[in-house]
Design an enzyme around this catalytic site. Sequence first.
Site, short mmCIF file in Angstrom:
data_model
loop_
_atom_site.label_atom_id
_atom_site.label_comp_id
_atom_site.label_asym_id
_atom_site.label_seq_id
_atom_site.Cartn_x
_atom_site.Cartn_y
_atom_site.Cartn_z
N GLN A 76 -0.52 9.40 1.06
CA GLN A 76 -1.64 10.45 1.04
C GLN A 76 -1.78 10.85 2.75
O GLN A 76 -1.75 10.28 3.71
CB GLN A 76 -2.99 9.60 1.07
CG GLN A 76 -3.09 8.91 -0.23
CD GLN A 76 -3.09 9.85 -1.45
OE1 GLN A 76 -3.77 10.76 -1.39
NE2 GLN A 76 -2.37 9.55 -2.70
N HIS A 128 -4.01 -10.67 9.09
CA HIS A 128 -4.86 -11.26 7.98
C HIS A 128 -4.29 -12.34 7.55
O HIS A 128 -4.72 -12.61 6.17
CB HIS A 128 -5.05 -9.96 6.81
CG HIS A 128 -5.88 -8.67 7.27
ND1 HIS A 128 -6.23 -7.71 6.72
CD2 HIS A 128 -6.76 -8.89 8.67
CE1 HIS A 128 -6.73 -6.82 7.47
NE2 HIS A 128 -7.16 -7.43 8.51
N CYS A 154 -6.60 -25.95 5.69
CA CYS A 154 -7.95 -26.61 5.39
C CYS A 154 -9.08 -25.70 5.58
O CYS A 154 -9.32 -24.95 6.49
CB CYS A 154 -8.08 -27.69 6.69
SG CYS A 154 -9.61 -28.45 6.41
N TYR A 156 -5.73 -16.43 -6.66
CA TYR A 156 -4.38 -16.33 -5.89
C TYR A 156 -3.08 -16.89 -6.43
O TYR A 156 -2.12 -16.49 -6.11
CB TYR A 156 -4.76 -17.15 -4.72
CG TYR A 156 -5.68 -16.39 -3.69
CD1 TYR A 156 -4.94 -15.37 -2.63
CD2 TYR A 156 -6.90 -16.49 -3.89
CE1 TYR A 156 -5.82 -14.55 -1.77
CE2 TYR A 156 -7.82 -15.56 -2.73
CZ TYR A 156 -7.20 -14.74 -1.84
OH TYR A 156 -7.74 -13.97 -1.19
N ASN A 206 -0.34 -7.14 5.78
CA ASN A 206 -0.10 -7.75 4.46
C ASN A 206 0.09 -9.10 4.55
O ASN A 206 0.67 -9.64 5.67
CB ASN A 206 1.25 -7.13 4.15
CG ASN A 206 1.11 -5.52 3.74
OD1 ASN A 206 0.11 -4.98 3.69
ND2 ASN A 206 2.30 -4.92 3.72
N VAL A 207 -0.18 -9.75 3.65
CA VAL A 207 -0.37 -11.29 3.60
C VAL A 207 1.05 -11.96 2.76
O VAL A 207 1.00 -13.05 2.87
CB VAL A 207 -1.55 -11.97 2.82
CG1 VAL A 207 -2.81 -11.57 3.41
CG2 VAL A 207 -1.73 -11.45 1.37
N ASP A 208 1.85 -11.04 2.33
CA ASP A 208 3.09 -11.31 1.67
C ASP A 208 4.09 -11.68 2.81
O ASP A 208 3.96 -11.38 3.97
CB ASP A 208 3.47 -10.07 0.58
CG ASP A 208 3.90 -8.81 1.42
OD1 ASP A 208 4.85 -8.92 2.28
OD2 ASP A 208 3.38 -7.64 1.13
N SER A 261 -4.68 2.37 4.62
CA SER A 261 -5.66 3.41 4.46
C SER A 261 -6.38 3.48 5.99
O SER A 261 -6.99 4.46 6.20
CB SER A 261 -6.57 3.06 3.43
OG SER A 261 -7.21 1.68 3.62
P1 OAD Z 1 -5.14 -0.19 1.22
O1 OAD Z 1 -5.17 -0.37 -0.47
O2 OAD Z 1 -6.51 0.18 1.57
O3 OAD Z 1 -4.36 1.05 1.67
C1 OAD Z 1 -2.91 1.12 0.93
C2 OAD Z 1 -2.46 2.41 1.49
O4 OAD Z 1 -1.13 2.55 1.33
C3 OAD Z 1 -3.03 4.00 0.92
O5 OAD Z 1 -3.34 4.73 2.21
C4 OAD Z 1 -2.15 4.67 0.27
O6 OAD Z 1 -2.11 6.02 0.42
C5 OAD Z 1 -0.91 4.04 0.94
N1 OAD Z 1 0.37 3.96 -0.15
C6 OAD Z 1 0.39 3.65 -1.33
N2 OAD Z 1 1.62 3.32 -1.63
C7 OAD Z 1 2.46 3.90 -0.92
C8 OAD Z 1 3.79 3.84 -0.45
N3 OAD Z 1 4.79 3.79 -1.46
N4 OAD Z 1 4.29 4.28 0.55
C9 OAD Z 1 3.36 4.61 1.61
N5 OAD Z 1 1.98 4.58 1.56
C10 OAD Z 1 1.64 4.14 0.51
O7 OAD Z 1 -4.47 -1.23 1.99
P2 OAD Z 1 -4.64 -1.76 3.46
O8 OAD Z 1 -4.71 -0.37 4.36
O9 OAD Z 1 -3.36 -2.59 3.77
O10 OAD Z 1 -7.69 -7.13 3.78
O11 OAD Z 1 -5.91 -2.36 3.34
C11 OAD Z 1 -6.33 -3.04 4.34
C12 OAD Z 1 -6.90 -4.52 4.26
O12 OAD Z 1 -7.83 -4.33 3.22
C13 OAD Z 1 -5.89 -5.44 3.51
O13 OAD Z 1 -5.17 -6.18 4.64
C14 OAD Z 1 -6.97 -6.49 3.00
C15 OAD Z 1 -7.82 -5.38 2.27
O14 OAD Z 1 -9.25 -5.70 2.02
C16 OAD Z 1 -7.60 -8.70 3.54
O15 OAD Z 1 -7.04 -9.28 2.71
C17 OAD Z 1 -8.51 -9.20 4.74
#
Ligand code: OAD
Length: 262
Positions: free
Chosen positions: A232, A135, A143, A87, A118-120, A206
């Site tokens: 995608q 998230h 804690c 982290y 997003n956590v950012d 995704s």
């Molecule tokens: P993913 O990594 O699963 O998906 C990222 C998505 O962003 C994909 O569908 C890509 O096609 C798309 N992508 C990539 N670059 C892009 C861009 N420049 N413009 C538009 N789309 C783009 O990430 P999340 O869906 O956020 O959980 O994942 C969900 C959760 O899974 C996260 O919050 C995290 C992870 O495990 C926790 O940390 C609890």
Amino acid sequence: MTDDRDRTDAHADTTSDDVRDAIDEARRILNSAQRITSFSGAGLSAESGVPTFRDKASGGLWAKYDPMQLASADGFADNPELVLEWYAMRRRALAAAAPNPAHRALAARADITHVTQNVDDLLERAGAKNVLHVHGRIDRDRCHRNCGYDTRIDLNNPPVGQTCPQCSAPLRPGVVWFGEMLPLDVWEAAEHACAMCDVLLVIGTSGVVYPAAGLIDLARSRSARIIVVNTQAADGGTDADLHLVGPAGRLVHDIVLGPSAD
Ligand code: OAD
């Protein structure tokens, strides 16, 4: 809204009339809405240099690292130093990142409620006020025993191995790990924002991680229009009204604020 609505796809790798038409249509839908909610994932921050989780080609985190080792309570119990150092690496990288045009465009519209996985803190750094982090947040520690202690940390100088000043349990990043509950107050606010919106703008996710991804289904079940922006065509939830395929930076800017001059 019914489930058999026509979906329009437009690919933004060209400056074709189709893409311009799709952006115009998305703008028209947004501008006629009373209540707009954005629902974002890692793709929103990808152009800021923050890695996604599942993009294998561009170094998605879960293609390189084991989430159960680095993002679960069991992993933290097994090797807290390893987890906290991982982290710390992500926190320092985030400190060096900056909001991209998609964050800035979303922040410029005070009428949009932002639900993000997003956590950012890039939406906040762009000036967004109404951000729900379902998230959690990587710029906070809390804690691990859940006594209620929660504090902002310095991303440039991330803490490692600290204990809770209230109960002496270990402090850990303020993010949701695998197998953990989402923060209830934030989750309820996110459900409300998705249930009540006229338009849900689904950006860079995704759409495979539940319960968060279920917010898209919730909005659709309440007749919201669904606009997806993703690099995608297959991602971001099926059954969108409009699916714009391409990077969020340019597309979200043009949808939310109108096309730039160049
Ligand atoms: P993913 O990594 O699963 O998906 C990222 C998505 O962003 C994909 O569908 C890509 O096609 C798309 N992508 C990539 N670059 C892009 C861009 N420049 N413009 C538009 N789309 C783009 O990430 P999340 O869906 O956020 O959980 O994942 C969900 C959760 O899974 C996260 O919050 C995290 C992870 O495990 C926790 O940390 C609890």
